[in-house]
Design an enzyme around this catalytic site. Structure first.
Site, PDB file in Angstrom:
ATOM      1  CG  HIS A 143      17.755   0.927  -0.873  1.00  0.00           C
ATOM      2  ND1 HIS A 143      18.277   0.790   0.393  1.00  0.00           N
ATOM      3  CD2 HIS A 143      18.526   1.860  -1.488  1.00  0.00           C
ATOM      4  CE1 HIS A 143      19.299   1.612   0.541  1.00  0.00           C
ATOM      5  NE2 HIS A 143      19.488   2.261  -0.584  1.00  0.00           N
ATOM      6  CG  ASP A 176      17.712  -1.884   2.543  1.00  0.00           C
ATOM      7  OD1 ASP A 176      17.421  -2.234   1.390  1.00  0.00           O
ATOM      8  OD2 ASP A 176      18.286  -0.804   2.807  1.00  0.00           O
ATOM      9  N   GLY A 184      24.416   6.733  -2.710  1.00  0.00           N
ATOM     10  CA  GLY A 184      25.497   6.047  -3.417  1.00  0.00           C
ATOM     11  C   GLY A 184      26.359   5.241  -2.470  1.00  0.00           C
ATOM     12  CB  SER A 243      22.716   2.651  -0.320  1.00  0.00           C
ATOM     13  OG  SER A 243      22.067   3.766   0.233  1.00  0.00           O
ATOM     14  N   GLY A 271       0.940 -13.811  14.706  1.00  0.00           N
ATOM     15  CA  GLY A 271      -0.373 -13.249  14.413  1.00  0.00           C
ATOM     16  C   GLY A 271      -0.915 -12.321  15.477  1.00  0.00           C
ATOM     17  CB  ILE A 313       2.654  -5.707  19.642  1.00  0.00           C
ATOM     18  CG1 ILE A 313       3.726  -5.539  18.560  1.00  0.00           C
ATOM     19  CG2 ILE A 313       2.324  -7.168  19.880  1.00  0.00           C
ATOM     20  CD1 ILE A 313       5.054  -6.188  18.885  1.00  0.00           C
TER      21      ILE A 313
END
Length: 492
Positions: free
Chosen positions: A132, A162, A231, A233, A289, A292
């Site tokens: 991000h 991420d 900042g 991050s 596929g 849940i």
């Protein structure tokens, strides 16, 4: 007659008193001194790891004629972006007429987009940060602790974890040491270095609050009380051995600032992702596929599973790997590749870490018994929307026992059975009382009661007739392609 040397006796008494006094004073001090010595000193760690931490600034090209945010402060822009707030229009922002020869094309300028952190993975300039932090950036600027600046190339970014990797053209850089997350203990001291609000190389410290914290994301997080702010991050979480054990990624906050709850991506998971990003620029994950949900204690007891564990299959993608393997809606997946599935969030991580094309054993719990299956892992793709179908009006058949649960049901048409890929069941025409409170509604299809498959209304009536009316009964029902359990009590 016995004579005493008073001077010598006084000396002995004084010596004994001093010894007693010394022992009573010194003994309690020993643990206290040990505690003082045990308090962490982060100075050496900062000197060791600090040079490996970088500041990351991102820029985006925007029209000067319609510049979002106008002349807003870069740190304020980062605040709005990081917390998903709309950027307000600034009517006094810069305006400029298009230059000659460019028609109506507006001028573009590099505008600060955000500030983050990162750390050096390899001496030749591979840097790890959050996805991000670099998402949507037209340009990434990396600043080292010695104030050198480099334009970085984005090697790859993975939104699910991420994690992102960027590259700068430099050599001989101080790379971090990667620690073993399995050795990390709750209560252990950890330290973070980053650029909160653009304040480069800020150091904060705290302890590990929890491990394997499930926040609904793809990976389990390390929770700490280290002060993390916008900042930070992408910066490293460091143990007392000077090893990076996580990437600081998220905070829980009502104000936008630190509240003592922060989350870091475990480094073992981050390294696996980074290796794929560096090799191919993308991450390949497995899928089977299914949709849940968590198995509750009530559902586990009612279906005979005992303990609440595993992943309840609400729906199976038609023609998908699980469908081909024989998995059915309403199954509880209790093992994957020989490993027990403790909670539903474990399954996507297990499957995602499996290479597409691999045949993996799968164990499901179905109507009171375990069943072993084999599924061929496919590559993950965008979620599909369940198909909506128009069904013919089924023939209505009355069930008096169903009415005791607040249900009005009817037999299924052959077309509905074929569409749902089931052999039997009854469709809910209306629900009230217990059924409505249990979440059943018009259009739902009941496929099993008390772990017994339902064939039609007559079969449904027979099953209900044989049940203890003083105890709740578990109902497995389908809603479109998705299935779930509910508990109902007979009306008194």
């Amino acid at each position: 007659m016995i004579r005493f040397n008073l001077k010598a006796l006084s000396a002995c008494v004084l010596s004994a008193a001093m010894a007693v006094t010394a022992s009573t004073v010194l003994l309690p001090l020993t643990p206290a001194l040990a505690q003082v010595r045990a308090l962490p000193d982060f100075t050496d760690l900062v000197e060791q790891v600090g040079p490996s931490v970088v500041n990351i600034r991102t820029l985006e090209k925007v029209s000067r004629r319609a510049s979002p945010g106008g002349q807003m402060d870069p740190d304020m822009l980062e605040f709005f972006r990081r917390f998903g707030l709309p950027i307000p229009n600034m009517p006094n922002g810069p305006r400029q007429s298009p230059p000659p020869g460019h028609g109506q094309q507006p001028n573009q300028e590099d505008q600060p987009r955000g500030v983050g952190s990162g750390f050096i993975l390899t001496p030749d300039g591979m840097i790890m940060t959050n996805a991000h932090v670099v998402e949507g950036a037209d340009e990434v600027i990396v600043t080292l602790t010695d104030k050198r600046e480099f334009k970085a190339k984005i090697i790859g970014a993975d939104k699910r974890s991420d994690v992102a990797v960027v590259k700068i053209e430099a050599t001989g850089l101080p790379a971090v040491k990667v620690g073993d997350v399995n050795r990390l203990r709750v209560g252990e001291w950890v330290m973070a270095i980053g650029s909160p609000f653009g304040l480069e190389n800020s150091v904060t410290a705290g302890i590990v609050s929890a491990k394997q914290r499930d926040t609904g994301d793809y990976l389990p997080f390390i929770q700490t009380d280290v002060a993390i702010n916008p900042g930070n991050s992408g910066g490293p979480l460091i143990n007392m051995r000077g090893e990076v054990v996580g990437i600081n990624s998220q905070i829980y906050s009502r104000s936008g600032g630190s509240m003592g709850i922060s989350f870091s991506i475990p480094m073992d998971e981050a390294v696996r992702v980074s290796e794929q990003l560096r090799a191919t620029g993308r991450v390949t994950r497995g899928r089977i596929g299914v949709q849940i949900e968590q198995v509750t204690k009530e559902v586990a007891e009612s279906i005979g599973l005992g303990q609440p564990y595993g992943a309840l299959v609400r729906g199976v993608e038609t023609g998908g790997p699980a469908d081909k393997a024989g998995v059915e809606a309403g199954d509880v997946i209790i093992k994957f590749d020989g490993k027990r599935v403790e909670k539903s969030s474990d399954l996507p991580r297990m499957v995602g870490g499996t290479k597409p094309g691999v045949r993996s054993p799968l164990t499901v719990f179905r109507r009171g018994a375990s069943k072993d299956l084999t599924v061929t892992i496919a590559e993950i793709e965008a979620d599909k929307t369940a198909a909506q179908t128009t069904e013919k009006e089924p023939k209505v058949a009355e069930s008096k026992m169903a009415q005791a649960l607040g249900l009005d049901v009817s037999d299924l048409t052959d077309a509905a059975k074929k569409e749902l890929k089931i052999k039997g069941g009854v469709q809910v025409k209306a629900s009230s009382d217990a059924a409505a409170r249990g979440g059943l509604r018009e259009g739902d299809v009941i496929v099993a009661v008390a772990n017994v498959a339902v064939s039609n209304v007559a079969g449904f009536e027979k099953i209900l007739s044989g049940l203890d009316k003083t105890k709740p009964v578990n109902i497995l029902f389908r809603r479109g392609e998705w299935a779930q359990y509910t508990m109902l009590r007979f009306n008194s």
